[in-house]
Scaffold this active site. Structure first.
Site, mmCIF file in Angstrom:
data_model
loop_
_atom_site.group_PDB
_atom_site.id
_atom_site.type_symbol
_atom_site.label_atom_id
_atom_site.label_comp_id
_atom_site.label_asym_id
_atom_site.label_seq_id
_atom_site.Cartn_x
_atom_site.Cartn_y
_atom_site.Cartn_z
ATOM 1 N N GLU A 242 0.964 -1.055 0.142
ATOM 2 C CA GLU A 242 -0.125 0.153 0.023
ATOM 3 C C GLU A 242 0.866 1.262 -0.060
ATOM 4 O O GLU A 242 0.425 2.234 -0.751
ATOM 5 C CB GLU A 242 -1.021 0.005 1.071
ATOM 6 C CG GLU A 242 -2.031 -1.198 1.214
ATOM 7 C CD GLU A 242 -3.163 -0.701 0.319
ATOM 8 O OE1 GLU A 242 -3.074 -0.023 -0.524
ATOM 9 O OE2 GLU A 242 -3.997 -1.536 0.274
ATOM 10 N N ARG B 118 0.523 3.668 -3.215
ATOM 11 C CA ARG B 118 -0.223 5.051 -2.936
ATOM 12 C C ARG B 118 1.070 6.211 -2.675
ATOM 13 O O ARG B 118 0.538 7.178 -3.536
ATOM 14 C CB ARG B 118 -1.042 4.797 -1.848
ATOM 15 C CG ARG B 118 -2.096 3.833 -1.934
ATOM 16 C CD ARG B 118 -3.034 3.947 -0.854
ATOM 17 N NE ARG B 118 -3.962 2.760 -0.741
ATOM 18 C CZ ARG B 118 -5.175 2.867 -0.208
ATOM 19 N NH1 ARG B 118 -5.773 3.924 -0.048
ATOM 20 N NH2 ARG B 118 -5.864 1.647 -0.189
ATOM 21 N N ASP C 295 -5.487 -10.038 -7.879
ATOM 22 C CA ASP C 295 -5.519 -8.931 -9.170
ATOM 23 C C ASP C 295 -4.537 -8.279 -9.886
ATOM 24 O O ASP C 295 -4.207 -8.710 -10.847
ATOM 25 C CB ASP C 295 -6.718 -7.756 -8.660
ATOM 26 C CG ASP C 295 -6.626 -7.275 -7.188
ATOM 27 O OD1 ASP C 295 -5.253 -7.644 -6.790
ATOM 28 O OD2 ASP C 295 -7.043 -6.237 -6.795
ATOM 29 N N GLU D 87 -12.537 0.389 -9.996
ATOM 30 C CA GLU D 87 -11.970 -0.305 -11.227
ATOM 31 C C GLU D 87 -13.029 -0.365 -12.369
ATOM 32 O O GLU D 87 -12.613 -0.458 -13.277
ATOM 33 C CB GLU D 87 -12.188 -1.748 -10.566
ATOM 34 C CG GLU D 87 -10.988 -2.178 -9.351
ATOM 35 C CD GLU D 87 -11.034 -1.645 -8.228
ATOM 36 O OE1 GLU D 87 -12.298 -1.366 -7.845
ATOM 37 O OE2 GLU D 87 -10.123 -1.441 -7.563
HETATM 38 C C1 DMJ Z 1 -6.562 0.599 -4.821
HETATM 39 O O1 DMJ Z 1 -5.467 0.889 -3.863
HETATM 40 C C2 DMJ Z 1 -5.764 -0.035 -5.776
HETATM 41 O O2 DMJ Z 1 -6.545 0.099 -7.218
HETATM 42 C C3 DMJ Z 1 -5.594 -1.384 -5.552
HETATM 43 O O3 DMJ Z 1 -5.025 -2.019 -6.659
HETATM 44 C C4 DMJ Z 1 -7.032 -2.109 -5.338
HETATM 45 N N1 DMJ Z 1 -7.397 -1.628 -4.409
HETATM 46 C C5 DMJ Z 1 -7.757 -0.152 -4.348
HETATM 47 C C6 DMJ Z 1 -8.879 0.216 -5.041
HETATM 48 O O4 DMJ Z 1 -9.893 -0.592 -5.045
#
Ligand code: DMJ
Length: 563
Positions: free
Chosen positions: A197, A201, A328, A466
């Site tokens: 994260e 981010r 994912d 998404e």
């Molecule tokens: C975000 O932090 C990113 O897109 C991550 O890949 C998945 N979760 C959140 C948004 O849903």
């Protein structure tokens, strides 16, 4: 204390008083002094108690070491900024000696829809600035800040959106904070946080705004952070450990398992590689390449991989296969790493296209009775579950992007269109027009149930991006305005059901228009991703040409390197 120093006796507690002779024998060392100034009986008691405590501590220590080496891999490192990192901005200047250094300039919004999105961004930012400035996120109902990393997360995650939307005043506020208050020696919380994260981010946010503005202050911060994040990669397997305490510079696996999450270890490479490319220091890219190679080398099931991987061996672990939570973005980054490195590393493409073929073979199904195509999960060998997380909706845009570079593979675009349509239905079929977090699909031809089924536990909406992300790709790759119209419909639903007096909030229930139950959380990715993708979707042309830019998984644009 010298031998002759007067001994102070507590007369309120005269247990035993030493004679003058005994006092003379008292040693200068305080501990011995304390001991020899006790009565023989007290001395025996002390000896027994101390021995007991020592044995107990030894046993506890041995037990803990065994336990921690079995379940967690604790690694701690000293932090020594390398010679190369002392003045990275100077390196950059040297590297760019013969190149023009300039940022990208964005004009004002061009149409009503973009203006509406920009207003939403302003509304979210204003609330964050009023009630949570400098903290990680805003609790918009309580109107108070929440702390996660101690790194001003919303500021760093959102700054490139502010810049792209030409919100000069707000951008300057954010820049000023990053320059003067993004200070890892002062603000960081003393706790373990997700390495993934922080990378996607914070590091992603800093790198992206650096590329858009070419402002050295962002590169400086990115290097400071990147050096600490690098510690996580110092493992026997080469995969980064799950959690890192940036303040103490220690990394470890989760407390409950020595396994790592596949999506997490496979979704940090774009950022680390980019950091090397801008500084000229290979150490970040080497770490990224090593971890990518470990994942590439493991056995796969037609390109599909379990959602856990061993931190010790680097082998995949368990049997659950999902393109939703925990799986994912591993797949997303295979394609994007191929693009980032100028389409010159075939392993990335091969692993990605093989995984899409694996999806077609094992996970791609159509629901009764409405021809909704979806991507299910495998819970064990050949144990199929018709469950799909909203997170999976990223895959539509990802497949369309792959098709853009291999136009002969038309099935990629067909699948992308079908999945986008299904994800749109996940929104459109709810009374609020907002998607639940998870849905199930009806595979029973005899049943008269609807094609998309929702369970009570899954009816929350977390302001996720998404589908909007996929709409952005679909519109700019096909030119079909239906994707903009779907996006506009969804944007209005967000406005209606998640907008608060101050900011926006995730909600608990997408089924009840009169009782959506705000969760009191404005996720930083709502500003970084959801609003950014809406804005880009509604722009008539693609502001980030696909042969020049890739977005990291947090929607932070990074350049493609062709050499
Ligand atoms: C975000 O932090 C990113 O897109 C991550 O890949 C998945 N979760 C959140 C948004 O849903």
């Amino acid at each position: 204390m010298k031998k002759d120093t007067p001994f102070i006796i507590d007369f309120n507690n005269p247990v035993w008083l030493p004679t003058v002779d005994e006092l003379k024998h008292c040693t200068a060392l305080p501990l011995l002094e304390f001991f020899c100034c006790r009565s023989p009986r007290q001395q025996r008691t002390w000896i027994v108690s101390l021995s007991f405590l020592s044995i107990l501590s030894l046993l506890v220590y041995i037990g803990y070491s065994k336990h921690s080496s079995k379940f967690t891999q604790h690694i701690s490192f000293e932090y020594h900024p390398s010679e190369n990192n002392k003045e990275p901005w100077q390196q950059k200047q040297r590297r760019h000696e013969n190149q023009r250094i300039e940022g990208k300039v964005f004009a004002l919004p061009t149409n009503e829809r973009q203006i509406a999105v920009r207003d939403a961004m302003r509304h979210a930012w204003k609330a964050y600035r009023t009630y949570a400035w400098g903290f990680d996120e805003l609790e918009p109902i309580s109107k108070r800040p929440s702390v996660w990393f101690g790194l001003g997360l919303t500021i760093v995650d959102a700054i490139d959106t502010l810049y792209i939307m030409n919100m000069t005043q707000e951008y300057n506020q954010a820049r000023e904070w990053i320059e003067n208050y993004f200070n890892m020696d002062v603000n960081l919380v003393d706790k373990f946080n997700s390495h993934f994260e922080i990378t996607i981010r914070i590091l992603g946010g800093l790198l992206s705004i650096y590329h858009l503005t070419m402002d050295d202050v962002f590169m400086k911060r990115a290097v400071e952070l990147g050096d600490r994040l690098l510690l996580s990669f110092n493992t026997s397997s080469g995969l980064p450990l799950a959690e890192i305490n940036l303040k103490r510079k220690i990394a470890h696996t989760y407390g409950w398992t020595s396994d790592l999450t596949t999506a997490e270890v496979g979704t940090v490479q774009l950022e680390m590689r980019d950091l090397s490319r801008i500084t000229g220091d290979n150490k970040y890219e080497n770490a990224a390449d090593r971890s990518a190679a470990v994942l590439h080398d493991q056995a796969k099931n037609d390109g599909l991989v379990p959602i856990f991987v061993s931190s010790i061996t680097g082998q995949f672990s368990g049997e659950i296969i999902s393109l939703g939570a925990r799986g994912d973005s591993y797949y997303e980054y295979l394609l994007k790493q191929w693009l980032q490195t100028g389409r010159k590393r075939p392993n990335f493409w091969n692993d990605w296209i093989e995984s899409i073929d694996g999806v077609r073979k094992h996970l791609w199904r159509v629901a009764y009775s409405e021809n909704f195509y979806f991507v299910g999960e495998l819970l064990g060998i050949s144990v199929f579950s018709p469950k799909m997380d909203h997170l999976v909706c990223f895959l539509a845009g990802n497949m369309a992007l792959g098709w853009h570079f291999r136009r002969d593979l038309t099935y990629l675009l067909d699948m992308a269109k079908n999945l986008t349509a299904t994800c749109y239905e996940m929104y459109a079929q709810q009374p609020t027009g907002l998607s639940p977090e998870i849905v199930y699909f009806n595979l029973d031809a005899e049943s008269n149930k609807s094609a998309i089924l929702v369970e009570d536990n899954d009816v929350h909406n977390l302001l996720r991006p998404e589908l909007v992300e996929s709409l952005y790709y679909m519109y700019h790759l096909t030119g079909d305005k239906i994707y903009q119209d779907w996006g506009w419909q969804i944007f209005q639903s967000f406005e209606k059901y998640t907008r608060q007096n101050d900011g926006y909030s995730s909600i608990n229930d997408v089924r009840h228009v009169d009782d959506v139950q705000p969760r009191d959380k404005m996720e930083s990715y709502f500003l970084a991703e959801t609003l950014k993708y809406f804005y880009l979707l509604f722009h008539p042309t693609n502001l980030f040409p696909f042969h020049q830019w890739i977005f990291n998984t947090e929607a932070h644009p990074l350049p493609i390197y062709t050499n």
